[in-house]
Design a protein around this motif. Structure first.
Motif, short mmCIF file in Angstrom:
data_model
loop_
_atom_site.label_atom_id
_atom_site.label_comp_id
_atom_site.label_asym_id
_atom_site.label_seq_id
_atom_site.Cartn_x
_atom_site.Cartn_y
_atom_site.Cartn_z
N UNK A 345 49.04 47.83 40.05
CA UNK A 345 47.67 47.88 39.55
C UNK A 345 47.61 48.68 38.26
N UNK A 346 48.33 49.79 38.25
CA UNK A 346 48.29 50.63 37.06
C UNK A 346 48.90 49.92 35.85
N UNK A 372 35.01 50.83 44.76
CA UNK A 372 35.92 51.80 44.13
C UNK A 372 37.17 52.03 44.97
N UNK A 373 37.44 51.09 45.88
CA UNK A 373 38.56 51.27 46.81
C UNK A 373 39.86 51.58 46.06
N UNK A 374 40.09 50.90 44.96
CA UNK A 374 41.38 51.02 44.28
C UNK A 374 41.35 52.11 43.20
N UNK A 375 40.16 52.53 42.75
CA UNK A 375 40.16 53.52 41.66
C UNK A 375 39.24 54.71 41.93
N UNK A 376 38.99 55.00 43.22
CA UNK A 376 38.13 56.14 43.55
C UNK A 376 38.72 57.46 43.06
N UNK A 426 34.41 41.40 45.82
CA UNK A 426 35.84 41.63 45.52
C UNK A 426 36.16 41.19 44.09
N UNK A 427 35.62 40.02 43.70
CA UNK A 427 35.88 39.52 42.34
C UNK A 427 35.33 40.52 41.32
N UNK A 428 34.14 41.05 41.60
CA UNK A 428 33.52 42.02 40.69
C UNK A 428 34.45 43.22 40.51
N UNK A 429 34.95 43.73 41.64
CA UNK A 429 35.82 44.89 41.58
C UNK A 429 37.09 44.59 40.80
N UNK A 433 38.04 45.96 35.86
CA UNK A 433 38.98 46.79 35.12
C UNK A 433 39.56 46.06 33.91
N UNK A 434 39.00 44.87 33.56
CA UNK A 434 39.54 44.07 32.46
C UNK A 434 41.05 43.93 32.59
N UNK A 435 41.50 43.33 33.68
CA UNK A 435 42.95 43.28 33.91
C UNK A 435 43.62 42.38 32.89
#
Lengths: 517, 374
Positions: A345-346, A372-376, A426-429, A433-435
Motif C-alpha cells: 500500500x505504501x 480510515x482502516x488502512x491509514x488511521x 470501499x471504492x471511496x477509501x 489516496x490517488x493510487x
C-alpha cells in the motif's frame, strides 16, 4: 425453451402460490400485497433492485419471516412456514448468494449434513458420494465428492449447492443470482442443468440482475419495486430495456462514453509470476501482464482459475514462488512481491478485494472507522498515537458525500448498509489516496444496477485521471464495458491480451475455456 | 442507548435470579435467606470499614478484568490471569528484596513496573504461540498457570525464602517482611484501604482510552472483529494478537504486585497453589469482566459487586454458620445467568439492528427513485 402459452398455464395447478403477501417492518413496508406463483416445470424470474423486497419475499417462502398478511399455498393447499425446516419439508430449496457450506468438510460431508443416513446414526459417506457422482454425471456438474469445500472456487461451490438441492430432491428451488460467478459458456451449461431440472417438473425461482440471462431463461418474469409488484410478463412480450425501466423506474445508461485511453508509462508489471495454490497445484504459472497509467485492463476468466491468487499475490498477502511483481515510480521498478500488504500500500497500490464483507470492511465498525482502516495511523488522522476523530469524521463525511454512499450517518455500523453502498464505501477509501495502481476484484458482484453504474463511472474517472487499473471480473459484460484491453486467464496461465475494440464474446469465451489457436 | 438499557437490565436480572436460587440453598441449609442477604449486604456495603474491605477485594478483580477486556477486544481469551499475577508478584517481590534501602519514590514505581513487566512477559508467551503457531491461548495460558505456581513454590521455598524461617526451622514458604518503603500508601488513617484502588481505577480508564481513542486500540479492535479485513488494510494481525495478550498479562501482573505490597503481612506467601496467593482473582476477574459486558469501565462497578460478595461471604459464614462455598456457588450462578442471557441480548440487539437496516435499505431505494424523478 418450451414457451408455454398463457391458456395452458392457467389450466395447470401452480406448485406455489403466494397471495397478497404484506410484510411490514417498523417504518417500512417491505412487501405490499405481492402475489406470485410458480407452475411445475417453470422458471419464474424475480427482478428488482436491492431493497425492492425480493429477499423479504423469499425469506417468507423459506420460513425465515412470517407475513403480516397473505397466504402461501403449496400445490393448492394453504401451508404455514414457520421455519426453514418447514420449507424443506415441503421440498423447497434455496441457493443463497452467500453459500451455506462448511469449508472444512468435504462435498459429500456437506451434502450429508442434516440428512438421516441409511445406516442409522453412522453417516454412510460412500453411499452419499456414489449418489453425488451419479447426480453430477447426469446433470453435468463435475463435482468431486471427496474435495474439501475450502479447496473449491466460488463457481464450484455453487455447483455443490445445486447438488445439495438435487440430493434432497427439492421440487421448488430458489436461485439467488446464480450466474454471477460463471463464464458465458458455463452459463450455457448451467442453463442446460436448470432446464434438465424443469423438465423433471421442478419449479425454479430465478433472481438475477442480468437482463440477457433473464430473457433467455425465464418462462415468466415478475418485477418488484419498492415492495410492490410492478408487473408480470414473459420474454416474448417484453424487451431488456423495458424490463430495466420497470425495475428502476427510469432509463438505464448502459453505454460507455468513448474516451480513448491516454496511455502513459507502465505502472504495474507482472513478469513470469508463479504462485502456489491451496490445493498443492500452482495457482499461477509463468503469468505476465503489464498495466499502463491511464488504462483499465480487464482480466476475464472463469471463477477459480487463479484470479483470487493473483489478487492476493499483488496485494502482498500470498508469497510468490518465482517471477516478479513491480510497481514503477518515475520509470524505476520497485519489486513488491511478498512484501506484505502494508508495504505494498505504501508503494502506491490500492485494492478492492473480492469478498467485500470478509476482506474489505469491518461490519461492526462505523462507516467513518472503515474509511480510515488502512491509514488511521497517518499523521493526518493520528497524533501521538491518539486518533484525531475530528479529522476522521470530516474526511469520512467528505468521502461519503463524494461517492454518494447512502448511509444514515457516518457513525452507522458498516454492516447495516446495503451491499452496493458498502462497495461504494470501499471504492471511496481505495481511490481516495490517488493510487498509482488499483486492483479491483469483482467490483460490482451482487451490487444493484444503480450502484454498479456509479462504481463503473468512478473507475473510468480514475483511469482518466491517470490511475492504472486492473479489473478482475468473472462478469464478461463488465469487462467488455470497462476495459481498454482484455486479458484472459485460464488455469493460472495467461491466455492472451486483446484490445476491447477487437474483442468478441465468442473469442473471449474460447480463451476463457482454455482453447488456443 | 437502547443496548445499554438491555445490557443493564439483563445484568440486574441475572443477579436477582442468582440470589433467588441462592435463597433456596440458604433455606436448605436451615438459614433465613433474608437475614442472610442482609448480613452480607451490611458487611460489604453497610459501613466505611466494609466498603474499604470490598474495595481492597475489588482491586485484583478489576485489574484482571480490565486485562480480560483488552484481550477479548482482540478476540483472544486470556485464562492465564492466575499465572500472570504470580509472575508479576514474584518479579516485584524480587525487585523489592534486592533494593532494601531504596526510598519509596524510587521503589514504589519500580515494583509496580516490575509487576507489569512480569505479567506482560508471562502473557506474551501464549500470545506469540497463538500468533505464530496458532496454539490455542486457552490451553497455553492454563498450562502456564501451572508453570507459574511451581516457579513460585520453588522460589519461595528456596532463593526468596525468609532467612528467619530457615533459622527457626519452620520453613514456611514465604518471603521476609518486604521493605517498608515499598508498602502501598494508605488512603486513610482509620480505614484499611491502600492506594491500589486508585491504580486499578486509573488502569480501567486507561484501558478504555487505549481501546477507543488510540490507533493501537483501533488496530486491536479491528483485528478482533475481522482479521481478514485488517490484514488487507495492512494491519499486522500477529503483532496485534501478541500486543493484546501482553497488555492483558501486564494488567494481571500489576494486580499481583499490588496484592503483595498491599497485603497486611507485606510478604509474598504461598500455600502451594495459586489460590493461596491470588485468592482465585485470576479466574474471578474473568467473571467480573463478563458481568461488566467486557467493557473496561463497566468492570469497575462489576468488580465492586463481586468484591462485596467475597466480603459478605465471610460474615455470612460467621453469622449464619453456612459454608462460604455457598458464595462461590452464587458467583458461579451469576455467571451462568449472565452468559446464558448473552444470546438473548444479542438477539434483542440484532432485531433492533435488522429493523433499522431494513428500514434504511428501503428508504435508500425510495430516495433513489426520488432522485431519478427529480
Amino acid at each position: 425453451m418450451n414457451s408455454v402459452s398463457a391458456s395452458i398455464q392457467s389450466d395447470r395447478q401452480p406448485m406455489l402460490e403466494m397471495r397478497g403477501i404484506t410484510k411490514r417492518f417498523p417504518g417500512v413496508i417491505a412487501n405490499d400485497n405481492v402475489s406470485f406463483d410458480v407452475l411445475p416445470g417453470e422458471v419464474h424470474t424475480l427482478l428488482g433492485e436491492n431493497g425492492a423486497g425480493k429477499s423479504t419475499l423469499m425469506k417468507i417462502l423459506y420460513g425465515l419471516y412470517q407475513p403480516d398478511e397473505g397466504d402461501v399455498l403449496i400445490n393448492g393447499e394453504k401451508v404455514s412456514l414457520q421455519s426453514p425446516s418447514d420449507a424443506i419439508d415441503h421440498r423447497i430449496g434455496m441457493i443463497h448468494q452467500h453459500f451455506m457450506l462448511v469449508s472444512s468438510l468435504t462435498v459429500a460431508e456437506n451434502v450429508a449434513l442434516g440428512l438421516s443416513s441409511t445406516r442409522g446414526p453412522i453417516t454412510d459417506l460412500k453411499q452419499v458420494a456414489k449418489k453425488i457422482k451419479s447426480l453430477s454425471d447426469r446433470y453435468g456438474l463435475h463435482v468431486d465428492p471427496d474435495a474439501y469445500i475450502w479447496q473449491l472456487a466460488v463457481g464450484e461451490r455453487q455447483r455443490v449447492e445445486i447438488i445439495k438441492a438435487l440430493y434432497r430432491d427439492v421440487q421448488l428451488l430458489v436461485l439467488d443470482e446464480p450466474t454471477a460467478v460463471l463464464t458465458p459458456q458455463e452459463v450455457d451449461d448451467f442453463f442446460v442443468i436448470l432446464r434438465e431440472m424443469t423438465s423433471d417438473g421442478r419449479g425454479l425461482i430465478f433472481i438475477s440482475h442480468k437482463m440477457n440471462e433473464v430473457m433467455e431463461l425465464s418462462d415468466r418474469i415478475s418485477v418488484l419495486r419498492l415492495g410492490r409488484l410492478v408487473g408480470t410478463t414473459t420474454p416474448q412480450e417484453t424487451t431488456r430495456e423495458a424490463l430495466a425501466q420497470m425495475m428502476v423506474g427510469r432509463e438505464v445508461d448502459n453505454t460507455r462514453e468513448e474516451r480513448p485511453a491516454t496511455i502513459g508509462r507502465t505502472a504495474l508489471s507482472i513478469n513470469r509470476l508463479s504462485v502456489g495454490g491451496d490445493r498443492g497445484v500452482d495457482a499461477l504459472i509463468d503469468f505476465s501482464l503489464d498495466v499502463q497509467q491511464g488504462e483499465i485492463v480487464g482480466l476475464a476468466g472463469v471463477s477459480g482459475n487463479g484470479q483470487r491468487e493473483l489478487a492476493e499475490a499483488i496485494s502482498g498477502l500470498r508469497p510468490i514462488k518465482s517471477g516478479s511483481i513491480s510497481l514503477f515510480h518515475d520509470g524505476n521498478p520497485k519489486p513488491i512481491g511478498g512484501l506484505g500488504p502494508k508495504a505494498v500500500r505504501e508503494a502506491g497500490l490500492s485494492f478492492v478485494p473480492e469478498e467485500r464483507m470478509r476482506d474489505g470492511a469491518i461490519g461492526e465498525f462505523s462507516v467513518a472507522d472503515n474509511m480510515v482502516l488502512h491509514n488511521h495511523h497517518s499523521t493526518r488522522f493520528s497524533r501521538g498515537g491518539f486518533l484525531n476523530f475530528g479529522e476522521i469524521h470530516r474526511h469520512s463525511q467528505k468521502l461519503v458525500d463524494d461517492f454518494q454512499v447512502k448511509t444514515p450517518s457516518i457513525d452507522t455500523p458498516a454492516k447495516n448498509l446495503s451491499g452496493g453502498n458498502i462497495q461504494k464505501m470501499i471504492i471511496a477509501r481505495e481511490l481516495d489516496s490517488d493510487p498509482e495502481v488499483l486492483i479491483a476484484a469483482q467490483p460490482t458482484r451482487g451490487v444493484d444496477i444503480g450502484a454498479a453504474e456509479y462504481i463503473h463511472a468512478r473507475l473510468v474517472a480514475a483511469r482518466n485521471a491517470g490511475t492504472a487499473i486492473l479489473v478482475i471480473s468473472e462478469d464478461l459484460d463488465e469487462v467488455m464495458l470497462l476495459a481498454d484491453r482484455i486479458a484472459v486467464i485460464c488455469q493460472g496461465r495467461m491466455m492472451g491480451v486483446v484490445d476491447r475494440i477487437d474483442a468478441s464474446r465468442e473469442q473471449l469465451g474460447l480463451m476463457m475455456a482454455g482453447v488456443t489457436d | 442507548m437502547r443496548s445499554y438499557l438491555i445490557a443493564a437490565s439483563i445484568a440486574i436480572a441475572s443477579v436477582a435470579a442468582a440470589l433467588a436460587v441462592g435463597a433456596i440453598m440458604l433455606l436448605a441449609l436451615g438459614a433465613n435467606p433474608i437475614d442472610g442477604y442482609k448480613t452480607m449486604f451490611t458487611a460489604a456495603f453497610g459501613s466505611a470499614d466494609g466498603l474499604a474491605s470490598t474495595a481492597v477485594k475489588a482491586i485484583p478483580l478489576m485489574l484482571v478484568g480490565v486485562g480480560i477486556c483488552i484481550a477479548f477486544r482482540a478476540n483472544v481469551i486470556n485464562i492465564g490471569g492466575e499465572g500472570q499475577m504470580v509472575v508479576g508478584g514474584l518479579l516485584a517481590t524480587s525487585v523489592a528484596l534486592a533494593l532494601p534501602n531504596a526510598p519509596a519514590v524510587v521503589l514504589l514505581p519500580l515494583i509496580l513496573c516490575a509487576g507489569i513487566i512480569g505479567g506482560a512477559f508471562w502473557g506474551s508467551i501464549p500470545g506469540a504461540l497463538k500468533a505464530h503457531y496458532n496454539v490455542s491461548e486457552i490451553l497455553s495460558t492454563i498450562m502456564l498457570n501451572i508453570v507459574a505456581v511451581q516457579l513460585m513454590n520453588f522460589l519461595l521455598r528456596g532463593p526468596l525464602i525468609d532467612p528467619g524461617e530457615i533459622e527457626r526451622g519452620t520453613r514456611i514458604p514465604q518471603t521476609a517482611r518486604l521493605p517498608e518503603a515499598a508498602d502501598l500508601p494508605m488512603l486513610s488513617e482509620t480505614l484499611n484501604l491502600h492506594s491500589g484502588i486508585l491504580i486499578a481505577i486509573a488502569a480501567a480508564i486507561g484501558a478504555w482510552v487505549l481501546l477507543w481513542r488510540t490507533g493501537l486500540g483501533f488496530r486491536l479492535r479491528s483485528v478482533g472483529l475481522n482479521p481478514a479485513a485488517a490484514r488487507y488494510a495492512g494491519i499486522p494481525v500477529k503483532r496485534n494478537i501478541i500486543i493484546a495478550m501482553t497488555l492483558s498479562g501486564a494488567m494481571s501482573g500489576l494486580a499481583g504486585a499490588i496484592l503483595v505490597f498491599g497485603s497486611e503481612s507485606h510478604r509474598m506467601v504461598t500455600d502451594g497453589s495459586t489460590m493461596g496467593f491470588t485468592g482465585s482473582a485470576g479466574f474471578n476477574g474473568i467473571v467480573v469482566a463478563l458481568f461488566g459486558a467486557l467493557h473496561p469501565l463497566w468492570t469497575i462497578p462489576s468488580s465492586f459487586l463481586f468484591g462485596g460478595m467475597l466480603v459478605g461471604a465471610n460474615s455470612l459464614q460467621r453469622v449464619a454458620q453456612v459454608p462460604s462455598a455457598l458464595i462461590i456457588a452464587l458467583n458461579g450462578l451469576i455467571v451462568v445467568f449472565v452468559v446464558s442471557t448473552e444470546w438473548h441480548r444479542k438477539r434483542l440487539q440484532n432485531q433492533v439492528q435488522t429493523q433499522a437496516s431494513q428500514k434504511n435499505e428501503n428508504e435508500q431505494s425510495a430516495s433513489d427513485h426520488g432522485n431519478a424523478k427529480s
